[in-house]
Scaffold this motif. Structure first.
Motif, PDB file in Angstrom:
ATOM      1  N   ARG A  40     -62.965  71.857  40.120  1.00 27.79           N
ATOM      2  CA  ARG A  40     -61.485  70.867  40.080  1.00 27.79           C
ATOM      3  C   ARG A  40     -61.438  69.879  39.122  1.00 27.79           C
ATOM      4  O   ARG A  40     -60.496  69.500  38.667  1.00 27.79           O
ATOM      5  N   THR A  41     -62.606  69.337  38.688  1.00 23.09           N
ATOM      6  CA  THR A  41     -62.805  68.308  37.525  1.00 23.09           C
ATOM      7  C   THR A  41     -62.140  69.038  36.361  1.00 23.09           C
ATOM      8  O   THR A  41     -61.044  68.369  35.725  1.00 23.09           O
ATOM      9  N   GLU A  42     -62.640  70.019  36.010  1.00 18.85           N
ATOM     10  CA  GLU A  42     -62.143  70.924  34.805  1.00 18.85           C
ATOM     11  C   GLU A  42     -60.344  71.197  34.983  1.00 18.85           C
ATOM     12  O   GLU A  42     -59.480  71.062  33.883  1.00 18.85           O
ATOM     13  N   THR A  43     -60.236  71.514  35.943  1.00 20.28           N
ATOM     14  CA  THR A  43     -58.872  71.835  36.440  1.00 20.28           C
ATOM     15  C   THR A  43     -57.938  70.549  36.401  1.00 20.28           C
ATOM     16  O   THR A  43     -56.705  70.563  35.795  1.00 20.28           O
ATOM     17  N   ALA A  44     -58.511  69.383  36.783  1.00 23.09           N
ATOM     18  CA  ALA A  44     -57.545  68.318  37.002  1.00 23.09           C
ATOM     19  C   ALA A  44     -57.322  67.740  35.350  1.00 23.09           C
ATOM     20  O   ALA A  44     -56.288  67.583  35.238  1.00 23.09           O
ATOM     21  N   ALA A  45     -58.281  68.021  34.694  1.00 24.51           N
ATOM     22  CA  ALA A  45     -58.268  67.449  33.187  1.00 24.51           C
ATOM     23  C   ALA A  45     -57.004  68.521  32.465  1.00 24.51           C
ATOM     24  O   ALA A  45     -56.120  68.000  31.897  1.00 24.51           O
ATOM     25  N   LYS A  46     -57.101  69.647  32.867  1.00 29.21           N
ATOM     26  CA  LYS A  46     -56.087  70.523  32.285  1.00 29.21           C
ATOM     27  C   LYS A  46     -54.762  70.325  32.705  1.00 29.21           C
ATOM     28  O   LYS A  46     -53.671  70.278  32.225  1.00 29.21           O
ATOM     29  N   ALA A  47     -54.502  70.184  34.308  1.00 26.79           N
ATOM     30  CA  ALA A  47     -53.439  69.699  34.637  1.00 26.79           C
ATOM     31  C   ALA A  47     -52.807  68.507  34.125  1.00 26.79           C
ATOM     32  O   ALA A  47     -51.440  68.454  33.891  1.00 26.79           O
ATOM     33  N   GLU A  78     -52.749  68.757  45.324  1.00 27.72           N
ATOM     34  CA  GLU A  78     -52.248  67.189  44.981  1.00 27.72           C
ATOM     35  C   GLU A  78     -53.364  66.406  44.288  1.00 27.72           C
ATOM     36  O   GLU A  78     -53.045  65.841  43.093  1.00 27.72           O
ATOM     37  N   LYS A  79     -54.761  66.462  44.760  1.00 26.67           N
ATOM     38  CA  LYS A  79     -55.790  65.813  44.182  1.00 26.67           C
ATOM     39  C   LYS A  79     -55.939  66.134  42.576  1.00 26.67           C
ATOM     40  O   LYS A  79     -56.456  65.358  42.092  1.00 26.67           O
ATOM     41  N   VAL A  80     -55.530  67.305  42.259  1.00 24.83           N
ATOM     42  CA  VAL A  80     -56.116  67.697  40.940  1.00 24.83           C
ATOM     43  C   VAL A  80     -54.978  67.654  40.005  1.00 24.83           C
ATOM     44  O   VAL A  80     -54.672  68.030  38.904  1.00 24.83           O
ATOM     45  N   GLY A  81     -53.714  67.194  40.615  1.00 26.62           N
ATOM     46  CA  GLY A  81     -52.475  67.038  39.795  1.00 26.62           C
ATOM     47  C   GLY A  81     -51.593  68.229  39.869  1.00 26.62           C
ATOM     48  O   GLY A  81     -50.592  68.476  38.693  1.00 26.62           O
ATOM     49  N   ILE A  82     -51.837  69.347  40.833  1.00 25.11           N
ATOM     50  CA  ILE A  82     -50.850  70.462  40.795  1.00 25.11           C
ATOM     51  C   ILE A  82     -49.800  70.172  42.166  1.00 25.11           C
ATOM     52  O   ILE A  82     -50.176  69.877  43.154  1.00 25.11           O
ATOM     53  N   THR A  83     -48.648  70.127  41.812  1.00 24.21           N
ATOM     54  CA  THR A  83     -47.482  69.853  42.764  1.00 24.21           C
ATOM     55  C   THR A  83     -47.767  71.202  43.631  1.00 24.21           C
ATOM     56  O   THR A  83     -47.653  72.313  43.136  1.00 24.21           O
ATOM     57  N   CYS A  84     -47.699  71.041  45.041  1.00 25.09           N
ATOM     58  CA  CYS A  84     -47.671  72.207  45.776  1.00 25.09           C
ATOM     59  C   CYS A  84     -46.582  72.407  46.771  1.00 25.09           C
ATOM     60  O   CYS A  84     -46.565  71.569  47.740  1.00 25.09           O
ATOM     61  N   ASP A  85     -45.863  73.215  46.857  1.00 28.22           N
ATOM     62  CA  ASP A  85     -44.545  73.354  47.860  1.00 28.22           C
ATOM     63  C   ASP A  85     -45.110  74.450  48.785  1.00 28.22           C
ATOM     64  O   ASP A  85     -45.321  75.558  48.342  1.00 28.22           O
ATOM     65  N   ILE A  86     -44.979  73.904  50.029  1.00 30.44           N
ATOM     66  CA  ILE A  86     -45.219  74.982  51.093  1.00 30.44           C
ATOM     67  C   ILE A  86     -43.824  75.444  51.432  1.00 30.44           C
ATOM     68  O   ILE A  86     -42.720  74.593  51.834  1.00 30.44           O
TER      69      ILE A  86
END
Lengths: 282, 282
Positions: free
Chosen positions: B16-23, B58-66
């Motif tokens: 998640r940490t790595e993913t948040a940085a990339k996001a 959302e926590k890692v900075g990815i918008t999520c549409d349901i």
């Protein structure tokens, strides 16, 4: 005691007879089935195999085009040929013959074969659909393994099958088809620790490694069934299986011969697939 | 002796940490990563799972549409939604949540998910490419099995792994990923004769059957590693694994917990895949 010889010739003949009847019906209805084999190798044993497919096709009433691109064809040349054949309405089946020139990967190039014409199940989409349980042509060799076991009434449900070899064209798809038959399947390979211990615990051993004579009696439990997928060229111009038949026949309950086992069934299934593809096309 | 607890939480946090940085980098560059989860069920535990993915995204900075189509959506409605999302340039990842309405098959519908956005590896093309060794997103749960073993430095080369369960979403793709790690892999299932005999001969057991507590001590060799993929809802609103942890912990060398094992890693990998898909898009 010698193992029962599990021949593929009778099954192959039955498939060819059924296929010839369907091919005749299709031709009468104005859709003569046609198979294209794309060749991009100067390899002699490959050329021999392609000629044998062409001959078998003609015999059952399938026109076979050998599209020879030469042994040093560029990847893009091969891809273009596959795309063109995929778009050609008169072609129902497409086979991309291996080996390919250096730098060209079957798995990658085969993506260019239209899924509906992919009679040797080489397109990764075919493989994925097979694994997902959706309709698709299976790689003919993998299907031949299961077909020859079925033909000889070898029960698979709940039985332990060891598949030796994890290639994309044989080992992996064969493992899936055997799973679909409710076998418990172990996939072994070059990194397997103590291969004889694993294979000799199995009820059925499928040898698909491409190493002549690898499987000897110590790899086989008494009474087990052995399917030999190997077609290793010998110095004398013949074929040797992955199984040392002289050694294994004293131990196994049944053994497919090489030649005359999986090979003829594979060719017959390629023709059956082509006719099926042509029938869908109508 | 109790088995070492092979937690997935630390690995999930690292991903998640790595993913948040990339996001964050992608958002800065004008491509904020966006994931769509298509839901066509009124199932409560599924709704809970989808909300947990959305929160994690959302926590890692990815918008999520349901994209909630309701519990009785027609197959064609679901397919159209997947096709539209596949064509939408602002969407980078698409997940089709199960269960689906009666008559709709995941394997079939998932073909409508653009291969590049198929972050949960549900499209048969993704599966086929995976099996063929071509780049593709693996089903996240299957990948999580291998990732958690890697994280805890469980050696796989030459080791015997028994995968219990042959589903298209977990058992079969996990078997392939484990084969790629040079394990000798046995796939077991409901028709396997004497399941405990097979699993207790393995160095690693992967339980992915969806039956709470099926795997007890008698299924496990002393010191073996056990990965529990089960997420069976309990009456109390909790989760139960496929492994009877109280029984198995006395026998196993290591065991992934439920919750806190494969689950969090799966979610983290879905987010990682989404960011990767967005990065390719740029």
């Amino acid at each position: 005691m010698s193992a029962t010889v599990l021949s593929g010739r009778e099954l192959a003949a039955a498939i060819r007879t059924e296929t010839a009847a369907k091919a005749a019906g299709l031709a009468e209805a104005g859709t003569p089935p046609r198979l294209a084999v794309v060749v991009a190798t100067a390899d002699e044993s490959s050329a021999w195999y392609v000629r044998s497919i062409a001959k078998a096709a003609e015999k059952v009433g399938i026109t076979c085009d050998i599209v020879d691109l030469g042994g040093d064809a560029a990847t893009e040349t091969i891809r273009t040929a596959l795309v063109d054949l995929s778009a050609d309405d008169t072609i129902h089946g497409i086979i991309l013959q291996t080996p390919l020139p250096a730098g060209a990967a079957l798995e990658d190039l085969a993506s260019a074969i239209a899924f509906e014409k992919d009679v040797d199940g080489a397109n990764p989409l075919s493989l994925g659909r097979l694994v997902a349980g959706l309709p698709a042509f299976a790689p003919a060799t993998a299907e031949a393994v299961v077909a020859i076991l079925d033909h000889h009434k070898v029960e698979l449900t709940g039985r332990h099958v060891a598949v030796v070899g994890r290639s994309t064209v044989v080992g992996k798809p064969a493992a899936h088809l055997l799973l679909d038959k409710n076998a418990t399947v172990t996939v072994c390979h070059s990194r397997t620790a103590d291969l004889p211990a694993v294979t000799s615990s199995a009820d059925v051993v499928v040898a698909a490694v491409g190493r002549a004579g690898l499987i000897t009696a110590e790899y086989v439990r008494a009474g087990a069934i052995v399917v030999d997928v190997g077609t290793n060229p010998t110095d004398g111009g013949g074929l040797a299986g992955d199984v040392d038949a002289v050694s294994v026949t004293e131990q196994a309950g049944g053994l497919t011969p090489v030649p005359g086992g999986v090979g003829p069934v594979t060719t017959a299934l390629l023709l059956q697939h082509t006719v099926r593809a042509a029938a869908v096309d109508r």
